[in-house]
Write a protein that holds these residues in place. Structure first.
Motif, PDB file in Angstrom:
ATOM      1  N   VAL A  24     -15.634   0.889  -2.236  1.00  0.00           N
ATOM      2  CA  VAL A  24     -14.575   0.091  -2.857  1.00  0.00           C
ATOM      3  C   VAL A  24     -14.128  -1.010  -1.916  1.00  0.00           C
ATOM      4  O   VAL A  24     -13.510  -1.979  -2.335  1.00  0.00           O
ATOM      5  CB  VAL A  24     -13.354   0.940  -3.277  1.00  0.00           C
ATOM      6  CG1 VAL A  24     -13.718   1.861  -4.426  1.00  0.00           C
ATOM      7  CG2 VAL A  24     -12.770   1.722  -2.110  1.00  0.00           C
ATOM      8  N   THR A  41      -5.043   3.461 -10.524  1.00  0.00           N
ATOM      9  CA  THR A  41      -4.988   3.246  -9.072  1.00  0.00           C
ATOM     10  C   THR A  41      -5.203   1.764  -8.808  1.00  0.00           C
ATOM     11  O   THR A  41      -6.169   1.170  -9.270  1.00  0.00           O
ATOM     12  CB  THR A  41      -6.039   4.074  -8.312  1.00  0.00           C
ATOM     13  OG1 THR A  41      -7.283   3.938  -8.978  1.00  0.00           O
ATOM     14  CG2 THR A  41      -5.663   5.538  -8.230  1.00  0.00           C
ATOM     15  N   LEU A  43      -4.486   7.086   5.228  1.00  0.00           N
ATOM     16  CA  LEU A  43      -3.462   6.831   4.209  1.00  0.00           C
ATOM     17  C   LEU A  43      -3.828   7.494   2.888  1.00  0.00           C
ATOM     18  O   LEU A  43      -3.073   7.415   1.925  1.00  0.00           O
ATOM     19  CB  LEU A  43      -3.287   5.324   3.986  1.00  0.00           C
ATOM     20  CG  LEU A  43      -2.569   4.551   5.083  1.00  0.00           C
ATOM     21  CD1 LEU A  43      -2.664   3.049   4.830  1.00  0.00           C
ATOM     22  CD2 LEU A  43      -1.115   4.973   5.159  1.00  0.00           C
ATOM     23  N   LEU A  96       0.838  -1.199   0.000  1.00  0.00           N
ATOM     24  CA  LEU A  96       0.000   0.000   0.000  1.00  0.00           C
ATOM     25  C   LEU A  96       0.879   1.259   0.000  1.00  0.00           C
ATOM     26  O   LEU A  96       0.598   2.228  -0.697  1.00  0.00           O
ATOM     27  CB  LEU A  96      -0.898  -0.027   1.248  1.00  0.00           C
ATOM     28  CG  LEU A  96      -2.204   0.756   1.207  1.00  0.00           C
ATOM     29  CD1 LEU A  96      -3.035   0.405  -0.002  1.00  0.00           C
ATOM     30  CD2 LEU A  96      -2.991   0.490   2.484  1.00  0.00           C
ATOM     31  N   LEU A  97       1.963   1.228   0.776  1.00  0.00           N
ATOM     32  CA  LEU A  97       2.840   2.395   0.867  1.00  0.00           C
ATOM     33  C   LEU A  97       3.644   2.588  -0.422  1.00  0.00           C
ATOM     34  O   LEU A  97       4.052   3.697  -0.743  1.00  0.00           O
ATOM     35  CB  LEU A  97       3.779   2.267   2.071  1.00  0.00           C
ATOM     36  CG  LEU A  97       3.061   2.283   3.420  1.00  0.00           C
ATOM     37  CD1 LEU A  97       4.038   2.041   4.556  1.00  0.00           C
ATOM     38  CD2 LEU A  97       2.326   3.604   3.629  1.00  0.00           C
ATOM     39  N   GLU A 127      -5.998   6.573   0.830  1.00  0.00           N
ATOM     40  CA  GLU A 127      -6.234   5.579  -0.214  1.00  0.00           C
ATOM     41  C   GLU A 127      -7.697   5.555  -0.643  1.00  0.00           C
ATOM     42  O   GLU A 127      -8.039   4.987  -1.666  1.00  0.00           O
ATOM     43  CB  GLU A 127      -5.792   4.191   0.240  1.00  0.00           C
ATOM     44  CG  GLU A 127      -4.285   4.038   0.368  1.00  0.00           C
ATOM     45  CD  GLU A 127      -3.541   4.299  -0.934  1.00  0.00           C
ATOM     46  OE1 GLU A 127      -4.160   4.228  -2.009  1.00  0.00           O
ATOM     47  OE2 GLU A 127      -2.338   4.600  -0.866  1.00  0.00           O
ATOM     48  N   PRO A 165      -4.997  -0.031  -5.474  1.00  0.00           N
ATOM     49  CA  PRO A 165      -5.682  -0.571  -4.298  1.00  0.00           C
ATOM     50  C   PRO A 165      -7.169  -0.782  -4.561  1.00  0.00           C
ATOM     51  O   PRO A 165      -7.770  -0.028  -5.326  1.00  0.00           O
ATOM     52  CB  PRO A 165      -5.479   0.505  -3.232  1.00  0.00           C
ATOM     53  CG  PRO A 165      -4.279   1.235  -3.668  1.00  0.00           C
ATOM     54  CD  PRO A 165      -4.293   1.210  -5.165  1.00  0.00           C
ATOM     55  N   PHE A 166      -7.721  -1.792  -3.937  1.00  0.00           N
ATOM     56  CA  PHE A 166      -9.146  -2.112  -4.021  1.00  0.00           C
ATOM     57  C   PHE A 166      -9.556  -2.596  -5.408  1.00  0.00           C
ATOM     58  O   PHE A 166     -10.717  -2.518  -5.778  1.00  0.00           O
ATOM     59  CB  PHE A 166     -10.025  -0.915  -3.601  1.00  0.00           C
ATOM     60  CG  PHE A 166      -9.540  -0.254  -2.345  1.00  0.00           C
ATOM     61  CD1 PHE A 166      -9.482  -0.970  -1.168  1.00  0.00           C
ATOM     62  CD2 PHE A 166      -9.107   1.054  -2.355  1.00  0.00           C
ATOM     63  CE1 PHE A 166      -9.011  -0.377  -0.010  1.00  0.00           C
ATOM     64  CE2 PHE A 166      -8.631   1.654  -1.203  1.00  0.00           C
ATOM     65  CZ  PHE A 166      -8.571   0.932  -0.030  1.00  0.00           C
ATOM     66  N   GLY A 168       0.045   2.320  -3.350  1.00  0.00           N
ATOM     67  CA  GLY A 168      -1.186   3.052  -3.069  1.00  0.00           C
ATOM     68  C   GLY A 168      -1.186   4.352  -3.846  1.00  0.00           C
ATOM     69  O   GLY A 168      -0.154   4.755  -4.375  1.00  0.00           O
ATOM     70  N   ARG A 169      -2.336   5.024  -3.875  1.00  0.00           N
ATOM     71  CA  ARG A 169      -2.386   6.187  -4.767  1.00  0.00           C
ATOM     72  C   ARG A 169      -1.534   7.344  -4.266  1.00  0.00           C
ATOM     73  O   ARG A 169      -1.300   8.297  -4.983  1.00  0.00           O
ATOM     74  CB  ARG A 169      -3.824   6.616  -5.015  1.00  0.00           C
ATOM     75  CG  ARG A 169      -4.526   7.171  -3.806  1.00  0.00           C
ATOM     76  CD  ARG A 169      -5.919   7.605  -4.210  1.00  0.00           C
ATOM     77  NE  ARG A 169      -6.554   8.258  -3.077  1.00  0.00           N
ATOM     78  CZ  ARG A 169      -7.786   8.706  -3.095  1.00  0.00           C
ATOM     79  NH1 ARG A 169      -8.500   8.579  -4.176  1.00  0.00           N
ATOM     80  NH2 ARG A 169      -8.296   9.284  -2.042  1.00  0.00           N
ATOM     81  N   ASN A 170      -1.067   7.255  -3.004  1.00  0.00           N
ATOM     82  CA  ASN A 170      -0.090   8.226  -2.525  1.00  0.00           C
ATOM     83  C   ASN A 170       1.245   7.558  -2.265  1.00  0.00           C
ATOM     84  O   ASN A 170       2.118   8.111  -1.613  1.00  0.00           O
ATOM     85  CB  ASN A 170      -0.575   8.882  -1.242  1.00  0.00           C
ATOM     86  CG  ASN A 170      -1.701   9.833  -1.533  1.00  0.00           C
ATOM     87  OD1 ASN A 170      -1.511  10.818  -2.223  1.00  0.00           O
ATOM     88  ND2 ASN A 170      -2.889   9.494  -1.070  1.00  0.00           N
ATOM     89  N   GLY A 171       1.375   6.333  -2.749  1.00  0.00           N
ATOM     90  CA  GLY A 171       2.592   5.569  -2.503  1.00  0.00           C
ATOM     91  C   GLY A 171       3.761   6.112  -3.303  1.00  0.00           C
ATOM     92  O   GLY A 171       3.612   6.964  -4.172  1.00  0.00           O
TER      93      GLY A 171
END
Lengths: 268, 265
Positions: free
Chosen positions: B177, A131, B192, A112-113, B194, A133-134, A116-119
């Motif tokens: 999601v 993106t 986070l 995730l880190l 996300e 995740p999910f 992820g979308r801010n990873g």
């Protein structure tokens, strides 16, 4: 003291081995014994079960494919790393081993880190409109992460046992390194690859921690069988056991297909 | 963790045995006079509590342990339905504190508590978004937009059933999601950055502080989760467990809960 020696292990070894086996097998027997057999057919064809099973099989197959494509070259490098200096050789081996010993939840958080979308990499992917995740893709990445070592070590073991002279002969006859890899190395270690792929698939099928952390849990998208079984265990134990039974049957069937080749320790 | 489990277990058993004799006449009930003087309380009290109680129960336990230095409170936090299942499957615990009455009812129905669970706090939901508010969520209606990534609790846990009720009240159709197994996992996904939004308890939003931004939901006040707590039948340290339970209902305890954002039941 009699000089007669039995060739088998001492009795104490048998007893402890039996205890170990009981620890491994009895809990699974528990699932069989407490399974809600009369309700089982209905539970097994319930839409949620089929959806989770379908998703698990699909992601498991794709993850195994990813492990094969990425893992075989890595196994080749690892097998050839014997000649390297100690430090890079050990670092490489440690890097491949990490997913085996890391708690999967930590692996999921790390993914995730990173993705992820801010990873660290994920924010660049997000700029491209991707993106992870999910998504079902995230499930595949999580499964590939945890399952890869199984493939790499199985193939590496096979490579080490293989006769390198065949490769050298091919090279001396003018084959390019990639030709040697494709026409000699891969067929030579095919049993190792097959064993690794089966183990990989079984591990991917059982993946839980990294998946729920990195991919989340949504029916039909990221809720694989183990996650569905865990969620069901909070409210409907029968449903949970039914799902667990499906996982157990699939895993055992897969492993039985392996015969003796199912651990990196057993090398032909 | 306790360094001398055997000793403590022995002590716990002894105290429990002694106190049970003294206790039998007083029966269950929150208003009964304490059956033991503070000094006689010893041993470990194992508490299984809802994820949304994490910070406030840690705080309460620390304060209680100061009052009763010979008592150690060991706590495990998780989704209420998972905790109830653990109790039903035989997990050794003294106290169970869930985030709604439905999850506690499964334990009552299984006959695993003697007393009628006491309702001592309430909680309502709120909408949280990452501080940057990437999807520009202004009201709860915005989360119905399919482009907005929403995390909710799964319907099997109290925050999830409350979220479904709230969305029904709001007449919103939301496709999340992810459906998380407890409320803290939703907070983490929002922290986070996300996901674009999540429905969590006001207390969790308060704990997260500046790591998330709250969007007020006027109707949330109508969807209230009430928190029950009960001493379990299998408790091996009923005296200390009851004392901790009563400490939670005390003026001090209720003030701690109020400060954390919990309401009255």
């Amino acid at each position: 003291m009699t000089p007669a020696r039995r060739s088998g292990p001492a009795v104490i070894i048998w007893v402890i081995a039996a205890l170990a086996l009981a620890l491994l097998v009895l809990p699974l027997l528990g699932i069989l014994l407490s399974a809600p057999w009369p309700h089982l057919p209905a539970l097994l064809v319930a839409p949620e079960t089929l959806q989770a099973l379908g998703l698990s099989l699909l992601t498991g197959v794709i993850s195994t494919f990813c492990c094969l494509v990425l893992g075989i070259p890595l196994a080749v490098v690892l097998a050839r790393s014997v000649g390297w200096a100690v430090v890079p050789r050990r670092l490489l081996r440690a890097a491949v081993t990490v997913p085996l010993v890391l708690p999967p939840v930590v692996g999921g958080l790390a993914l995730l880190l990173l993705l992820g979308r801010n990873g660290i990499l994920g924010k660049y992917l997000a700029q491209l409109g991707i993106t992870l995740p999910f998504t079902t893709g995230a499930v595949v990445i999580a499964q590939t992460f945890v399952a890869m070592p199984f493939l790499v070590f199985a193939v590496e073991g096979a490579l080490r046992g293989a006769d390198r002279r065949v490769e050298l002969a091919a090279a001396s006859l003018g084959a390019t390194p990639f030709q040697v890899f494709r026409t000699i190395t891969v067929p030579l270690v095919a049993p190792g690859i097959a064993a690794g792929a089966v183990l990989c698939f079984a591990r991917a099928l059982g993946e839980f921690g990294a998946t729920i952390t990195f991919a989340g849990s949504y029916p039909g998208v990221t809720r694989t069988l183990p996650i569905a079984s865990y969620l069901a265990s909070q409210t409907d134990l029968n449903q949970s056991i039914a799902l667990a039974l499906v996982l157990l049957v699939v895993s055992v069937a897969v492993l039985l297909g392996l015969r003796d080749r199912w651990l990196p320790g057993v090398r032909g | 963790m306790n360094p001398r489990p055997a000793l403590v277990a022995a002590a716990t058993a002894t105290v429990a045995a002694l106190v049970l004799v003294g206790c039998s006449a007083s029966g269950a009930g929150s208003t009964g006079t304490p059956t033991a003087t503070p000094d006689s309380l010893k041993g470990t009290v194992t508490v299984l509590a809802a994820a949304s109680l994490t910070e406030v129960y840690r705080d309460l336990a620390t304060q209680f342990e100061k009052l009763h230095p010979n008592v150690t409170i060991t706590q495990s936090f998780g989704g209420s339905s998972a905790l109830s299942t653990q109790i039903i499957q035989g997990a050794p615990a003294d106290l169970l504190a869930t985030a709604n009455e439905a999850t506690m009812k499964t334990v009552i129905d299984a006959g695993l508590t003697d007393e009628t669970p006491i309702l001592y706090a309430s909680n309502v939901l709120t909408l949280i978004v990452p501080p940057t508010n990437p999807a520009h969520v202004a009201t709860i209606a915005d989360i119905a937009d399919p482009a907005v990534k929403v995390a909710l609790c799964d319907k099997t846990v109290p925050c999830g059933s409350a979220a479904l009720t709230l969305l029904a009240v709001e007449k919103l159709k939301v496709t999340p999601v992810t459906l998380e197994t407890d409320v803290k996992a939703v907070v983490t996904k929002v922290e986070l950055d996300e996901v674009d939004a999540g429905l969590v308890y006001v207390t969790d939003a308060q704990t997260a502080g500046s790591r998330v931004t709250q969007i007020p939901v006027p109707d949330a006040a109508n969807v209230v989760n009430r928190y029950p707590i009960a001493v379990l039948k299998g408790s091996t340290n009923k005296a200390a467990a009851t004392a901790f339970e009563q400490f939670i209902f005390s003026t001090t305890g209720l003030a701690v809960l109020k400060k954390a954002g919990f309401g009255t039941p």
